[in-house]
Design a protein around this motif. Structure first.
Motif, PDB file in Angstrom:
ATOM      1  N   ILE A 369      36.935   0.081 -49.813  1.00  0.00           N
ATOM      2  CA  ILE A 369      37.376   0.726 -48.570  1.00  0.00           C
ATOM      3  C   ILE A 369      36.670   0.106 -47.377  1.00  0.00           C
ATOM      4  O   ILE A 369      35.437   0.069 -47.323  1.00  0.00           O
ATOM      5  N   VAL A 370      37.462  -0.345 -46.413  1.00  0.00           N
ATOM      6  CA  VAL A 370      36.932  -0.869 -45.158  1.00  0.00           C
ATOM      7  C   VAL A 370      37.337   0.091 -44.046  1.00  0.00           C
ATOM      8  O   VAL A 370      38.521   0.371 -43.860  1.00  0.00           O
ATOM      9  N   ALA A 371      36.362   0.616 -43.312  1.00  0.00           N
ATOM     10  CA  ALA A 371      36.621   1.559 -42.229  1.00  0.00           C
ATOM     11  C   ALA A 371      36.413   0.867 -40.888  1.00  0.00           C
ATOM     12  O   ALA A 371      35.352   0.287 -40.632  1.00  0.00           O
ATOM     13  N   ILE A 372      37.409   0.932 -40.024  1.00  0.00           N
ATOM     14  CA  ILE A 372      37.372   0.253 -38.730  1.00  0.00           C
ATOM     15  C   ILE A 372      36.570   1.071 -37.723  1.00  0.00           C
ATOM     16  O   ILE A 372      36.891   2.226 -37.433  1.00  0.00           O
ATOM     17  N   ALA A 373      35.521   0.460 -37.166  1.00  0.00           N
ATOM     18  CA  ALA A 373      34.679   1.135 -36.167  1.00  0.00           C
ATOM     19  C   ALA A 373      34.483   0.253 -34.941  1.00  0.00           C
ATOM     20  O   ALA A 373      33.450   0.306 -34.286  1.00  0.00           O
ATOM     21  N   PHE A 374      35.494  -0.577 -34.641  1.00  0.00           N
ATOM     22  CA  PHE A 374      35.435  -1.349 -33.395  1.00  0.00           C
ATOM     23  C   PHE A 374      36.768  -1.221 -32.673  1.00  0.00           C
ATOM     24  O   PHE A 374      37.769  -0.779 -33.250  1.00  0.00           O
ATOM     25  N   ASP A 375      36.788  -1.616 -31.413  1.00  0.00           N
ATOM     26  CA  ASP A 375      37.874  -1.229 -30.515  1.00  0.00           C
ATOM     27  C   ASP A 375      38.970  -2.266 -30.339  1.00  0.00           C
ATOM     28  O   ASP A 375      39.615  -2.331 -29.288  1.00  0.00           O
ATOM     29  N   GLY A 376      39.183  -3.072 -31.333  1.00  0.00           N
ATOM     30  CA  GLY A 376      40.254  -4.042 -31.222  1.00  0.00           C
ATOM     31  C   GLY A 376      39.886  -5.208 -30.343  1.00  0.00           C
ATOM     32  O   GLY A 376      38.837  -5.827 -30.510  1.00  0.00           O
ATOM     33  N   LYS A 377      40.724  -5.500 -29.360  1.00  0.00           N
ATOM     34  CA  LYS A 377      40.541  -6.692 -28.536  1.00  0.00           C
ATOM     35  C   LYS A 377      39.792  -6.432 -27.241  1.00  0.00           C
ATOM     36  O   LYS A 377      39.510  -7.372 -26.496  1.00  0.00           O
ATOM     37  N   ARG A 378      39.502  -5.189 -26.930  1.00  0.00           N
ATOM     38  CA  ARG A 378      38.843  -4.918 -25.648  1.00  0.00           C
ATOM     39  C   ARG A 378      37.807  -3.829 -25.812  1.00  0.00           C
ATOM     40  O   ARG A 378      37.835  -3.050 -26.762  1.00  0.00           O
ATOM     41  N   THR A 379      36.898  -3.791 -24.863  1.00  0.00           N
ATOM     42  CA  THR A 379      35.855  -2.767 -24.878  1.00  0.00           C
ATOM     43  C   THR A 379      36.396  -1.486 -24.259  1.00  0.00           C
ATOM     44  O   THR A 379      36.970  -1.496 -23.170  1.00  0.00           O
ATOM     45  N   ARG A 380      36.223  -0.386 -24.950  1.00  0.00           N
ATOM     46  CA  ARG A 380      36.688   0.900 -24.465  1.00  0.00           C
ATOM     47  C   ARG A 380      35.507   1.829 -24.191  1.00  0.00           C
ATOM     48  O   ARG A 380      34.432   1.656 -24.773  1.00  0.00           O
ATOM     49  N   ARG A 381      35.743   2.802 -23.346  1.00  0.00           N
ATOM     50  CA  ARG A 381      34.732   3.838 -23.145  1.00  0.00           C
ATOM     51  C   ARG A 381      34.486   4.569 -24.461  1.00  0.00           C
ATOM     52  O   ARG A 381      35.369   4.636 -25.321  1.00  0.00           O
ATOM     53  N   TYR A 382      33.298   5.137 -24.591  1.00  0.00           N
ATOM     54  CA  TYR A 382      32.960   5.795 -25.854  1.00  0.00           C
ATOM     55  C   TYR A 382      34.005   6.823 -26.261  1.00  0.00           C
ATOM     56  O   TYR A 382      34.404   6.898 -27.428  1.00  0.00           O
ATOM     57  N   TRP A 383      34.485   7.630 -25.306  1.00  0.00           N
ATOM     58  CA  TRP A 383      35.412   8.705 -25.639  1.00  0.00           C
ATOM     59  C   TRP A 383      36.782   8.184 -26.053  1.00  0.00           C
ATOM     60  O   TRP A 383      37.606   8.935 -26.567  1.00  0.00           O
ATOM     61  N   SER A 385      36.842   5.206 -27.890  1.00  0.00           N
ATOM     62  CA  SER A 385      36.489   4.160 -28.848  1.00  0.00           C
ATOM     63  C   SER A 385      36.714   4.578 -30.296  1.00  0.00           C
ATOM     64  O   SER A 385      36.848   5.764 -30.619  1.00  0.00           O
ATOM     65  N   ALA A 386      36.713   3.601 -31.179  1.00  0.00           N
ATOM     66  CA  ALA A 386      36.795   3.873 -32.612  1.00  0.00           C
ATOM     67  C   ALA A 386      35.489   4.448 -33.135  1.00  0.00           C
ATOM     68  O   ALA A 386      35.478   5.217 -34.105  1.00  0.00           O
ATOM     69  N   THR A 387      34.389   4.096 -32.494  1.00  0.00           N
ATOM     70  CA  THR A 387      33.067   4.546 -32.950  1.00  0.00           C
ATOM     71  C   THR A 387      32.959   6.058 -32.962  1.00  0.00           C
ATOM     72  O   THR A 387      32.315   6.646 -33.838  1.00  0.00           O
ATOM     73  N   ARG A 388      33.619   6.711 -32.005  1.00  0.00           N
ATOM     74  CA  ARG A 388      33.447   8.161 -31.869  1.00  0.00           C
ATOM     75  C   ARG A 388      33.914   8.928 -33.104  1.00  0.00           C
ATOM     76  O   ARG A 388      33.379   9.992 -33.422  1.00  0.00           O
ATOM     77  N   PHE A 389      34.912   8.384 -33.801  1.00  0.00           N
ATOM     78  CA  PHE A 389      35.448   9.109 -34.956  1.00  0.00           C
ATOM     79  C   PHE A 389      34.385   9.351 -36.027  1.00  0.00           C
ATOM     80  O   PHE A 389      34.407  10.360 -36.724  1.00  0.00           O
TER      81      PHE A 389
END
Length: 460
Positions: A369-383, A385-389
């Protein structure tokens, strides 16, 4: 003949009850089951389940009532969890303009006040005591029409509470079931306590006690009914037949990308593009091919039809569900959809997702299992972002088990995929811990335990 009343407020009920042994056991026991369903789906359900023991009638539009909408907002805002706090911040931050954010501040502050009050039992109890004072004539009419001996609410969200409330008013046994691992952290605080509350695992039972004040003696862990077919390995095709059906190359490894839902949809569309680019540039080895698994509510990513995904990337894309009618709620799990899902999990070599239950389902099949914790092609605000999940309560307890490879960049993603394609046995012990924590029972008898509780509720 005993009668049990069952509202269908979500298409997931078909997967968790109607297409499991629980429904068949009750049918064989001679129980009359009265299902209340959206009017546009009545014909579909009647054709799919043509049994004299099963009646399908119209589900009253309870959730549209002002009282229900008010208490749903109040209850949801009062769930005192990290998940709900983050969602409240996200709801404000997602406003596109400064003016919209300023206008949203009063609502945000009221919800934050409810969240803080939700830490106190007296506040949660006050919500329940106030809600029980109301009634709905449409729900009462259903009870008068069918005179049920018991009520089963398989979702325990929103409109279902009107049925638990009416059952309590009439002295009829009500059994509720928490639908999913995240619901108590994000959606409800058990607005009306049923006589029995069924949960998948003891950890969900702990949340029901802490966040929902549910008495421990009325909670029972039964496992995950819809996973019975997984543990019994039912309805799975051979790898050769499955690959032939989806048009895959049997000589290549299969990477499954499972979309997680609307909250991260824009990110996941970019991740799919990155995944394609990595394959084209041979950053991912072993001649891998990709199968896209759209989220059931969206047959493909928003603005990205299945044909567009096939045409743009050459990825494999198969409809994950059937449809009854039109609109975002038309989707249904028919037997073909469930068998296809089981075969997909059985024959994938690596599973990639963001925050969906595929983190559990892949572990059941012992798939990397690979879990995505980055925002694709651009930097997003934390709220945004993928990290918040991964700070959400239910995911925060999953990650320390070691069965999921969390990736925070394109490089980490491709490295994890390559590692797993070469050595799929990596992190197997962690996946076993995920199954133990999130499923608890692995005997394929969870639906039978559910049926046993319902039959007990119907007994004199």
């Amino acid at each position: 003949m005993k009668t049990i009343l069952i509202p269908i407020t979500s298409a997931f009920v078909v997967r968790t009850f109607l297409r499991t042994d629980a429904r068949r056991i009750l049918e064989d026991a001679g129980v009359r089951m009265v299902f209340l369903a959206p009017p546009e789906k009545l014909a579909y359900y009647r054709s799919e389940f043509p049994s004299p023991r099963m009646i399908f009638d119209v589900l009253p539009a309870v959730r549209d009532a002002r009282v229900e909408r008010f208490f749903n907002i109040l209850e949801t805002a009062s769930v005192h969890s990290c998940t709900r706090a983050m969602m409240q911040h996200w709801e404000l931050a997602r406003q596109k303009s400064r003016v919209a954010r300023v206008r949203g501040v009063p609502s945000f502050l009221l919800r934050r006040l409810c969240w803080h009050l939700g830490a106190y039992g007296w506040w949660r109890g006050l919500i329940r005591r106030c809600y029980i004072l109301f009634s709905d004539a449409r729900v009462a009419a259903v009870f008068d029409r069918y005179a049920p001996d018991a009520v089963f609410c398989p979702v325990m969200i929103g409109a279902e509470y009107a049925f638990v409330r009416e059952a309590a008013r009439r002295g009829i046994v009500a059994v509720g079931m928490i639908l999913s691992w995240d619901n108590l952290f994000s959606k409800n605080l058990i607005r009306v306590h049923p006589d029995r509350l069924l949960v998948h695992t003891d950890s969900i039972g702990d949340a029901a006690r802490c966040l929902g004040d549910m008495p421990g003696g009325r909670i029972q862990s039964i496992g995950v009914p819809q996973y019975d077919r997984y543990f019994r390995r039912e309805h799975t095709e051979s790898r050769a037949d499955f690959f032939k059906r989806i048009g895959a190359d049997p000589a290549k490894k299969l990477i499954l990308y499972a979309f997680s839902g609307k909250a991260g949809l824009d990110i996941e569309v970019e991740i799919v593009d990155i995944l394609h680019d990595a394959i084209v540039k041979k950053e991912i080895h072993s001649g891998a091919q990709v199968l896209i698994r759209p989220y059931p509510r969206y047959d493909a990513a928003e603005g990205e039809g299945m044909e567009a995904l096939r045409g743009r990337y050459g990825f494999l894309v198969v409809p994950p569900v059937a449809h009854a009618g039109r609109g975002s709620e038309s989707w249904e799990f028919d037997e073909h959809s469930l068998a296809f899902l089981a075969s997909t999990l059985a024959h994938a070599d690596v599973v990639i997702t963001m925050y969906s239950t595929f983190l559990i389902e892949a572990a059941v099949f012992d798939k990397p299992i690979v879990a995505i914790a980055f925002d694709g092609k651009r930097t997003r605000r934390y709220w945004d972002s993928a990290t918040r999940f991964f700070a959400w309560d239910h995911l925060a307890t999953l990650l320390p088990l070691g069965g999921v490879r969390l990736v925070r960049s394109r490089g980490e993603m491709t490295a994890a995929i390559n590692d797993y394609l070469q050595n799929p046995g990596q992190d197997r012990e962690g996946r076993e811990r995920i199954v133990a924590q999130q499923c608890q029972y692995t005997d394929g008898q969870s639906a039978a335990r559910l049926a046993a509780v319902l039959l007990e509720a119907l007994s004199p």
